[in-house]
Design a protein around this motif. Structure first.
Motif, PDB file in Angstrom:
ATOM      1  N   PHE A 244       0.826  -1.207   0.000  1.00 40.21           N
ATOM      2  CA  PHE A 244       0.000   0.000   0.000  1.00 40.21           C
ATOM      3  C   PHE A 244       0.863   1.261   0.000  1.00 40.21           C
ATOM      4  N   LYS A 245       0.319   2.299  -0.617  1.00 35.62           N
ATOM      5  CA  LYS A 245       0.991   3.604  -0.665  1.00 35.62           C
ATOM      6  C   LYS A 245       0.242   4.589   0.215  1.00 35.62           C
ATOM      7  N   SER A 246       0.949   5.636   0.629  1.00 36.40           N
ATOM      8  CA  SER A 246       0.288   6.775   1.276  1.00 36.40           C
ATOM      9  C   SER A 246      -0.483   7.547   0.200  1.00 36.40           C
ATOM     10  N   VAL A 247      -1.377   8.432   0.613  1.00 35.62           N
ATOM     11  CA  VAL A 247      -2.108   9.243  -0.375  1.00 35.62           C
ATOM     12  C   VAL A 247      -1.148  10.120  -1.198  1.00 35.62           C
ATOM     13  N   PRO A 248      -0.171  10.817  -0.588  1.00 36.17           N
ATOM     14  CA  PRO A 248       0.752  11.612  -1.416  1.00 36.17           C
ATOM     15  C   PRO A 248       1.562  10.761  -2.407  1.00 36.17           C
ATOM     16  N   ALA A 249       1.879   9.523  -2.051  1.00 40.23           N
ATOM     17  CA  ALA A 249       2.572   8.652  -3.013  1.00 40.23           C
ATOM     18  C   ALA A 249       1.579   8.139  -4.065  1.00 40.23           C
ATOM     19  N   GLY A 250       0.332   7.922  -3.633  1.00 44.31           N
ATOM     20  CA  GLY A 250      -0.683   7.441  -4.572  1.00 44.31           C
ATOM     21  C   GLY A 250      -1.019   8.455  -5.651  1.00 44.31           C
ATOM     22  N   ALA A 251      -1.020   9.738  -5.269  1.00 51.43           N
ATOM     23  CA  ALA A 251      -1.347  10.773  -6.263  1.00 51.43           C
ATOM     24  C   ALA A 251      -0.129  11.183  -7.093  1.00 51.43           C
ATOM     25  N   ALA A 252       1.040  10.671  -6.748  1.00 50.94           N
ATOM     26  CA  ALA A 252       2.271  11.131  -7.412  1.00 50.94           C
ATOM     27  C   ALA A 252       2.290  10.807  -8.908  1.00 50.94           C
ATOM     28  N   THR A 253       1.808   9.620  -9.292  1.00 47.46           N
ATOM     29  CA  THR A 253       1.869   9.283 -10.727  1.00 47.46           C
ATOM     30  C   THR A 253       0.927  10.174 -11.525  1.00 47.46           C
ATOM     31  N   SER A 254      -0.224  10.545 -10.935  1.00 44.46           N
ATOM     32  CA  SER A 254      -1.125  11.485 -11.617  1.00 44.46           C
ATOM     33  C   SER A 254      -0.421  12.815 -11.844  1.00 44.46           C
ATOM     34  N   ILE A 255       0.247  13.300 -10.807  1.00 49.05           N
ATOM     35  CA  ILE A 255       0.912  14.603 -10.907  1.00 49.05           C
ATOM     36  C   ILE A 255       2.093  14.523 -11.873  1.00 49.05           C
ATOM     37  N   TRP A 256       2.769  13.393 -11.846  1.00 53.74           N
ATOM     38  CA  TRP A 256       3.872  13.181 -12.811  1.00 53.74           C
ATOM     39  C   TRP A 256       3.311  13.202 -14.234  1.00 53.74           C
ATOM     40  N   ALA A 257       2.168  12.533 -14.434  1.00 45.42           N
ATOM     41  CA  ALA A 257       1.542  12.503 -15.766  1.00 45.42           C
ATOM     42  C   ALA A 257       1.113  13.905 -16.199  1.00 45.42           C
ATOM     43  N   CYS A 258       0.666  14.715 -15.246  1.00 44.16           N
ATOM     44  CA  CYS A 258       0.186  16.072 -15.559  1.00 44.16           C
ATOM     45  C   CYS A 258       1.313  17.048 -15.845  1.00 44.16           C
ATOM     46  N   THR A 259       2.516  16.781 -15.304  1.00 39.07           N
ATOM     47  CA  THR A 259       3.535  17.848 -15.331  1.00 39.07           C
ATOM     48  C   THR A 259       4.932  17.439 -15.808  1.00 39.07           C
ATOM     49  N   SER A 260       5.241  16.148 -15.861  1.00 41.19           N
ATOM     50  CA  SER A 260       6.635  15.767 -16.127  1.00 41.19           C
ATOM     51  C   SER A 260       7.099  16.190 -17.524  1.00 41.19           C
ATOM     52  N   ALA A 261       8.294  16.795 -17.572  1.00 47.80           N
ATOM     53  CA  ALA A 261       8.886  17.174 -18.860  1.00 47.80           C
ATOM     54  C   ALA A 261       9.162  15.925 -19.701  1.00 47.80           C
ATOM     55  N   GLU A 262       9.406  14.810 -19.028  1.00 48.72           N
ATOM     56  CA  GLU A 262       9.703  13.561 -19.732  1.00 48.72           C
ATOM     57  C   GLU A 262       8.534  13.119 -20.624  1.00 48.72           C
ATOM     58  N   LEU A 263       7.322  13.559 -20.280  1.00 48.79           N
ATOM     59  CA  LEU A 263       6.136  13.117 -21.025  1.00 48.79           C
ATOM     60  C   LEU A 263       5.655  14.175 -22.027  1.00 48.79           C
ATOM     61  N   GLU A 264       6.423  15.240 -22.210  1.00 49.27           N
ATOM     62  CA  GLU A 264       6.006  16.301 -23.135  1.00 49.27           C
ATOM     63  C   GLU A 264       5.720  15.702 -24.519  1.00 49.27           C
ATOM     64  N   GLY A 265       4.530  15.903 -25.004  1.00 50.08           N
ATOM     65  CA  GLY A 265       4.172  15.428 -26.345  1.00 50.08           C
ATOM     66  C   GLY A 265       3.926  13.932 -26.438  1.00 50.08           C
ATOM     67  N   ARG A 266       3.939  13.230 -25.303  1.00 51.39           N
ATOM     68  CA  ARG A 266       3.789  11.760 -25.352  1.00 51.39           C
ATOM     69  C   ARG A 266       2.441  11.356 -24.747  1.00 51.39           C
ATOM     70  N   GLY A 267       1.712  10.520 -25.460  1.00 50.46           N
ATOM     71  CA  GLY A 267       0.409  10.106 -24.972  1.00 50.46           C
ATOM     72  C   GLY A 267       0.067   8.683 -25.381  1.00 50.46           C
ATOM     73  N   GLY A 268      -1.139   8.273 -25.015  1.00 50.84           N
ATOM     74  CA  GLY A 268      -1.583   6.909 -25.315  1.00 50.84           C
ATOM     75  C   GLY A 268      -0.901   5.892 -24.430  1.00 50.84           C
ATOM     76  N   LEU A 269      -0.295   6.360 -23.334  1.00 55.02           N
ATOM     77  CA  LEU A 269       0.493   5.478 -22.469  1.00 55.02           C
ATOM     78  C   LEU A 269      -0.283   5.111 -21.211  1.00 55.02           C
ATOM     79  N   TYR A 270       0.178   4.049 -20.561  1.00 55.73           N
ATOM     80  CA  TYR A 270      -0.351   3.633 -19.263  1.00 55.73           C
ATOM     81  C   TYR A 270       0.813   3.776 -18.285  1.00 55.73           C
ATOM     82  N   LEU A 271       0.602   4.561 -17.241  1.00 52.44           N
ATOM     83  CA  LEU A 271       1.689   4.918 -16.329  1.00 52.44           C
ATOM     84  C   LEU A 271       1.445   4.347 -14.942  1.00 52.44           C
ATOM     85  N   GLU A 272       2.523   3.938 -14.279  1.00 50.41           N
ATOM     86  CA  GLU A 272       2.421   3.504 -12.874  1.00 50.41           C
ATOM     87  C   GLU A 272       3.754   3.782 -12.195  1.00 50.41           C
ATOM     88  N   ASP A 273       3.714   4.040 -10.893  1.00 47.57           N
ATOM     89  CA  ASP A 273       4.931   4.313 -10.133  1.00 47.57           C
ATOM     90  C   ASP A 273       5.824   5.351 -10.824  1.00 47.57           C
TER      91      ASP A 273
END
Ligand SMILES: NC(=O)c1ccc[n+]([C@@H]2O[C@H](COP(=O)([O-])OP(=O)(O)OC[C@H]3O[C@@H](n4cnc5c(N)ncnc54)[C@H](OP(=O)(O)O)[C@@H]3O)[C@@H](O)[C@H]2O)c1
Length: 316
Positions: A244-273
């Motif tokens: 199990f994860k804490s709530v801040p760790a659980g929401a981290a992948t969402s926030i990473w998906a929303c903001t990470s420079a690594e994902l700029e222009g990249r979509g159609g992906l399934y993300l975890e951790d």
């Protein structure tokens, strides 16, 4: 470039150094769990955040809580019941009027493993809430997302997608026996496939769509669980040790998906951790993405079914 983040990373860690001043972020499921934490951290980074929920009292409490912690934050609320397409249409219209540009749409709200119930429009509750409500909401907001390009759409899926594929003959359990886990699996597969089809349709318009598995987090999502359900879940998923994860760790992948420079222009992906997931494998039964949740033909078929069920076609 590989991400430096992983299973235990928190929202504050993944957003460190990112500023969202002048950007608008819309978060569904803003009244509880991962949605509150996601809204909080996006607001802390300077975004104008609009939190959506079906219960005005619970939503107001969440928004006031963020305001109390971050007095300078810009956080507002909108009522939307995803299990009622008229409510979804009304909320999307209000948002389109209020926000000419939406830079981040985080489709986070969800229900899990509830007893058989139907939305106002007659859809099975999990498919109707988790997928069809978000499908309509997102399609209605596309003008504001395209106007904000580069923009990102993030859909909360789940490792639970492995529990069920889409039954195109009977998506609403009208002729087959209801199984709450199959229904959750189907709805979460739909969230992943929607990301695939949406991303493809938005190609060249500066808007990407990705799906996220947040991990396993003790939130109110488990409100319908019975003691035997964890064992059933472990047996069906093959994942015997749930970390199990804490709530801040659980929401981290969402926030990473929303903001990470690594994902700029990249979509159609399934993300975890805070990573792009590998295909599911025997070596990693708790993680990975199943082929049926990335299937482009199924994604297109689901798009057409979803348009038919919500009674509207969308030119993208
Ligand atoms: N927690 C986990 O272990 C886990 C694992 C995999 C995936 N997920 C996914 O992560 C997302 C967030 O889950 P969570 O753990 O934060 O759950 P949660 O604490 O139960 O929060 C769910 C949110 O969705 C909202 N919601 C439910 N039905 C709605 C409706 N008809 N209209 C509008 N909003 C509605 C809830 O509103 P109310 O406050 O009014 O109920 C609440 O704000 C979900 O999509 C879930 O499937 C979670």
């Amino acid at each position: 470039m590989a991400t430096e983040f992983g299973h235990a990373s928190t929202t504050d860690e993944v957003i460190s150094g990112v500023r969202l001043d002048g950007k608008t972020a819309v978060v569904t499921g803003g009244s509880a769990g991962l949605g509150v934490e996601s809204g909080r951290v996006l607001a802390a980074a300077g975004a104008n955040v609009v939190m959506l929920g079906r219960d005005a009292g619970r939503l107001a409490a969440a928004v006031e809580g963020i305001g109390a912690e971050l007095p300078a934050a810009s956080v507002s609320m909108e009522i939307m019941d995803l299990a009622d397409l008229a409510s979804v249409r009304a909320a999307a219209e209000r948002l389109r009027e209020a926000c000419a540009q939406i830079h981040i749409l985080l489709n986070n709200a969800g229900v899990m493993a509830c007893p058989l119930a139907r939305t106002k429009d007659g859809f099975e509750l999990q498919f109707g809430t988790n997928h069809l409500g978000h499908f309509l909401f997102t399609c209605l907001l596309l003008p504001s997302l395209v106007a904000a390009a580069p923009a990102r759409i993030v859909n909360l899926s789940s490792a639970g997608h492995k529990l069920g594929d889409i039954d195109f003959d009977d998506p609403n359990f009208e002729r087959r026996e209801y199984d709450k886990w199959l229904a959750y699996g189907q709805s979460k597969t739909a969230n992943a496939l929607f990301s695939v089809a949406l991303n493809e349709r938005l190609a060249g318009q500066g808007v990407t769509a990705n799906a996220v598995h947040p991990g396993m987090i003790m939130t109110e999502l488990g409100r319908h669980l019975e003691p035997a359900d964890i064992e059933i879940l472990q047996a069906r998923s093959g994942a015997m040790d749930i970390a199990f994860k804490s709530v801040p760790a659980g929401a981290a992948t969402s926030i990473w998906a929303c903001t990470s420079a690594e994902l700029e222009g990249r979509g159609g992906l399934y993300l975890e951790d805070c990573h792009i997931a590998e295909p599911v494998s025997e070596a990693n039964p708790a993680g990975g993405v199943a082929a049926h949740a990335q299937d482009r033909a199924a994604a297109e078929r689901l798009w057409e079914l979803s348009e038919q069920l919500v009674g509207e076609r969308f030119a993208t």
